[in-house]
Design an enzyme around this catalytic site. Structure first.
Site, PDB file in Angstrom:
ATOM      1  N   LEU A   1      -4.051 -47.150  23.980  1.00  0.00           N
ATOM      2  CA  LEU A   1      -5.428 -47.283  23.518  1.00  0.00           C
ATOM      3  C   LEU A   1      -5.349 -48.178  22.300  1.00  0.00           C
ATOM      4  CD1 LEU A   1      -8.248 -46.216  24.278  1.00  0.00           C
ATOM      5  CD2 LEU A   1      -7.875 -44.322  22.701  1.00  0.00           C
ATOM      6  N   ASP A   2      -6.036 -49.314  22.327  1.00  0.00           N
ATOM      7  CA  ASP A   2      -5.897 -50.322  21.276  1.00  0.00           C
ATOM      8  C   ASP A   2      -6.209 -49.754  19.901  1.00  0.00           C
ATOM      9  OD1 ASP A   2      -5.211 -52.328  23.111  1.00  0.00           O
ATOM     10  OD2 ASP A   2      -7.323 -52.751  23.515  1.00  0.00           O
ATOM     11  N   ALA A   3      -5.640 -50.397  18.874  1.00  0.00           N
ATOM     12  CA  ALA A   3      -5.823 -49.929  17.500  1.00  0.00           C
ATOM     13  C   ALA A   3      -7.296 -49.914  17.102  1.00  0.00           C
ATOM     14  CB  ALA A   3      -5.016 -50.805  16.535  1.00  0.00           C
TER      15      ALA A   3
END
Length: 253
Positions: free
Chosen positions: A110-112
């Protein structure tokens, strides 16, 4: 391989490393390819079989510890936290969010700049199957977007668009409300390529100002507070394992 009495029970080296909490199977293959794993003192390669009862495996010269218990946690990942076990840039990682990170690694990513549900597990088989598209584990996202999406735009998201790495589409997309920063769209995805949801929305002229994953297969975020983690419930564990064709672990394993 060191011989022992009776037929040897072997397993793939990457599975052995994952079972002992060293890395995910994919991460274990990377360690092997980098020459950091040795089997009975000799270099090895991906696909090698190991006899857990007889062989000696080391990583970076250190012996492998005892197998870690099988467990899976639900994490509500905050913004700015990266979905890796460590980060060379010194950013906080998802493992910093849990009290006991032994053997855990993130299931997918899950992207930053996104938040929401991320599974952490010590079960390499489960992680592999949840992330592989053929097992059909869907991900449900809630995106705040601008401008207001028309019905035609929502249809286009479902019918699909062409991205630089191939076609992309949602299984479903529907308006879910309105927030101060824009409209809220819930979108159901069958796969999770890098930044796919954001790129899909951008391709139809929508800008995502906030993105939260609220479900992975049968597991939902619910009221779990941001930055907190919890174990799967027995029902969630059974349903998730069954969804990917695995037998749930026995209590205490």
């Amino acid at each position: 391989m060191i011989t022992s009495d009776g037929p040897a029970v072997t397993e793939r080296l990457n599975h052995y490393l994952a079972r002992h909490g060293v890395a995910s199977r994919r991460g274990a293959d990377a360690l092997i390819e980098q020459g950091r794993v040795r089997l009975n003192g000799a270099p090895t390669r991906p696909g090698t079989q190991v006899d857990p009862g007889a062989d000696q495996v080391t990583v970076d010269g250190l012996p492998i510890g005892e197998p870690v218990p099988l467990r899976t946690l639900v994490l509500h990942k905050p913004l700015g936290v990266v979905s890796t076990r460590s980060d060379p840039q010194g950013r906080p990682t998802v493992l910093d969010m849990v009290d006991d990170p032994r053997g855990l690694y993130p299931v997918g990513r899950l992207d930053a700049d996104s938040r929401g549900l991320l599974l952490l597990t010590s079960d390499g088989d489960l992680a592999l199957r949840v992330t592989h598209p053929r097992h059909g584990i869907t991900k449900l996202y809630r995106a705040t977007v601008t401008p207001h999406p028309s019905k035609q735009t929502l249809r286009q998201i479902i019918e699909g668009v062409s991205l630089s790495d191939g076609p992309a589409r949602a299984l479903d997309a529907r308006l879910a409300g309105e927030e101060r920063k824009g409209e809220v769209v819930e979108v159901l995805m069958a796969e999770g390529r890098k930044r796919e949801v954001r790129r899909l929305f951008a391709a139809v002229g929508l800008r995502v100002t906030d993105l939260t994953r609220i479900a992975v297969g049968p597991v939902t975020l619910g009221r779990l507070r941001e930055g907190h983690a919890r174990p799967l419930t027995r029902v969630e564990e059974r349903e998730l394992y069954q969804a990917v064709g695995l037998t749930p672990p026995k209590p205490g394993r």
